[in-house]
Motif scaffolding. Structure first.
Motif, PDB file in Angstrom:
ATOM      1  N   GLN A   1       0.819  -1.217   0.000  1.00 45.97           N
ATOM      2  CA  GLN A   1       0.000   0.000   0.000  1.00 45.97           C
ATOM      3  C   GLN A   1       0.851   1.264   0.000  1.00 45.97           C
ATOM      4  O   GLN A   1       0.535   2.227  -0.707  1.00 45.97           O
ATOM      5  N   ASP A   2       1.946   1.291   0.769  1.00 40.87           N
ATOM      6  CA  ASP A   2       2.814   2.469   0.787  1.00 40.87           C
ATOM      7  C   ASP A   2       3.437   2.696  -0.583  1.00 40.87           C
ATOM      8  O   ASP A   2       3.503   3.845  -1.057  1.00 40.87           O
ATOM      9  N   GLU A   3       3.900   1.636  -1.224  1.00 41.98           N
ATOM     10  CA  GLU A   3       4.487   1.779  -2.555  1.00 41.98           C
ATOM     11  C   GLU A   3       3.454   2.295  -3.551  1.00 41.98           C
ATOM     12  O   GLU A   3       3.768   3.125  -4.402  1.00 41.98           O
ATOM     13  N   GLU A   4       2.227   1.831  -3.444  1.00 47.67           N
ATOM     14  CA  GLU A   4       1.160   2.333  -4.319  1.00 47.67           C
ATOM     15  C   GLU A   4       0.897   3.812  -4.072  1.00 47.67           C
ATOM     16  O   GLU A   4       0.709   4.587  -5.024  1.00 47.67           O
ATOM     17  N   GLN A   5       0.865   4.235  -2.802  1.00 46.91           N
ATOM     18  CA  GLN A   5       0.652   5.649  -2.480  1.00 46.91           C
ATOM     19  C   GLN A   5       1.773   6.509  -3.050  1.00 46.91           C
ATOM     20  O   GLN A   5       1.522   7.586  -3.606  1.00 46.91           O
ATOM     21  N   ILE A   6       3.013   6.043  -2.913  1.00 46.46           N
ATOM     22  CA  ILE A   6       4.158   6.807  -3.422  1.00 46.46           C
ATOM     23  C   ILE A   6       4.132   6.857  -4.945  1.00 46.46           C
ATOM     24  O   ILE A   6       4.390   7.901  -5.546  1.00 46.46           O
ATOM     25  N   ARG A   7       3.801   5.751  -5.571  1.00 46.11           N
ATOM     26  CA  ARG A   7       3.696   5.728  -7.038  1.00 46.11           C
ATOM     27  C   ARG A   7       2.672   6.770  -7.503  1.00 46.11           C
ATOM     28  O   ARG A   7       2.935   7.549  -8.421  1.00 46.11           O
TER      29      ARG A   7
ATOM     30  N   ASP B   1       8.721   3.990   7.463  1.00 47.11           N
ATOM     31  CA  ASP B   1       8.743   5.452   7.610  1.00 47.11           C
ATOM     32  C   ASP B   1       9.569   6.177   6.563  1.00 47.11           C
ATOM     33  O   ASP B   1       9.524   7.400   6.481  1.00 47.11           O
ATOM     34  N   VAL B   2      10.380   5.453   5.787  1.00 46.91           N
ATOM     35  CA  VAL B   2      11.190   6.066   4.735  1.00 46.91           C
ATOM     36  C   VAL B   2      11.056   5.251   3.463  1.00 46.91           C
ATOM     37  O   VAL B   2      10.763   4.057   3.501  1.00 46.91           O
TER      38      VAL B   2
ATOM     39  N   LEU C   1      11.824   9.882   0.375  1.00 46.55           N
ATOM     40  CA  LEU C   1      10.566  10.257   1.022  1.00 46.55           C
ATOM     41  C   LEU C   1      10.565   9.816   2.473  1.00 46.55           C
ATOM     42  O   LEU C   1      11.270   8.875   2.856  1.00 46.55           O
ATOM     43  N   ARG C   2       9.770  10.503   3.266  1.00 53.05           N
ATOM     44  CA  ARG C   2       9.552  10.085   4.656  1.00 53.05           C
ATOM     45  C   ARG C   2       8.077  10.265   4.975  1.00 53.05           C
ATOM     46  O   ARG C   2       7.378  11.058   4.348  1.00 53.05           O
ATOM     47  N   LYS C   3       7.633   9.515   5.962  1.00 55.86           N
ATOM     48  CA  LYS C   3       6.239   9.594   6.373  1.00 55.86           C
ATOM     49  C   LYS C   3       6.135  10.598   7.513  1.00 55.86           C
ATOM     50  O   LYS C   3       6.835  10.481   8.511  1.00 55.86           O
TER      51      LYS C   3
ATOM     52  N   GLY D   1       1.560  10.176   9.060  1.00 57.00           N
ATOM     53  CA  GLY D   1       0.851   9.202   8.244  1.00 57.00           C
ATOM     54  C   GLY D   1       0.806   9.509   6.765  1.00 57.00           C
ATOM     55  O   GLY D   1       0.145   8.805   5.997  1.00 57.00           O
ATOM     56  N   ARG D   2       1.506  10.545   6.319  1.00 52.65           N
ATOM     57  CA  ARG D   2       1.463  10.991   4.922  1.00 52.65           C
ATOM     58  C   ARG D   2       2.877  11.004   4.347  1.00 52.65           C
ATOM     59  O   ARG D   2       3.805  11.499   4.983  1.00 52.65           O
ATOM     60  N   TRP D   3       3.052  10.481   3.147  1.00 53.61           N
ATOM     61  CA  TRP D   3       4.355  10.499   2.492  1.00 53.61           C
ATOM     62  C   TRP D   3       4.657  11.873   1.935  1.00 53.61           C
ATOM     63  O   TRP D   3       3.785  12.494   1.311  1.00 53.61           O
TER      64      TRP D   3
END
Length: 145
Positions: free
Chosen positions: A3-9, A82-83, A112-114, A117-119
């Motif tokens: 999910q984090d990778e999808e958000q960053i993408r 977190d990163v 990037l860092r969180k 809760g937001r990148w």
């Protein structure tokens, strides 16, 4: 892909689209206040802070409005708790430049860092390869990530 990778993408894709459209508010939206950026043009020591980052974009948008392209070609993302980092290749140039060197790509690396809760992008680095003594690079292959 987690999910984090999808958000960053999505964040990077939206950033690239905002740059292409010349929408400054969307370009700076997901960047940290203490961002550090190393860019192709001076200053060679880089830029620090969101205000300095914001200040470089109008000149780029003016150049781009003359018909230049800025489109995401490949994108890879790796995210921890977190990163995270992402690296990408983008078609960036005037039609003449891209006709002369069709495989030329702008290289982009993001750290990037969180935060809450937001990148957010804390580090951004753009570069072009030094082609002064090199032959044309091979065409990049699309990323599967």
């Amino acid at each position: 892909m987690n999910q984090d990778e999808e958000q960053i993408r999505r964040l990077v894709e939206e950033w690239a689209s905002a740059v292409h459209r010349g929408v400054l508010a969307a370009v700076v939206r997901d960047h940290a206040d203490d961002l550090v950026m190393y860019d192709v043009p001076p200053p060679y020591e880089g830029l620090r802070g969101l205000d300095a980052y914001r200040a470089v974009w109008p000149a780029f948008f003016a150049w781009q409005a003359s018909g230049a392209e800025f489109t995401l070609d490949t994108l890879d993302v790796t995210a921890g708790q977190d990163v995270a980092y992402a690296h990408a290749l983008l078609r960036c140039g005037t039609p003449e430049e891209l006709t002369e060197r069709p495989a030329l790509r702008l290289r982009l690396t993001l750290g990037l860092r969180k935060e809450d809760g937001r990148w957010v992008v804390a580090h951004e680095h753009h570069s072009f390869p030094d082609l002064s003594s090199a032959s044309e690079p091979p065409s990049p292959q699309p990323s599967s990530s």
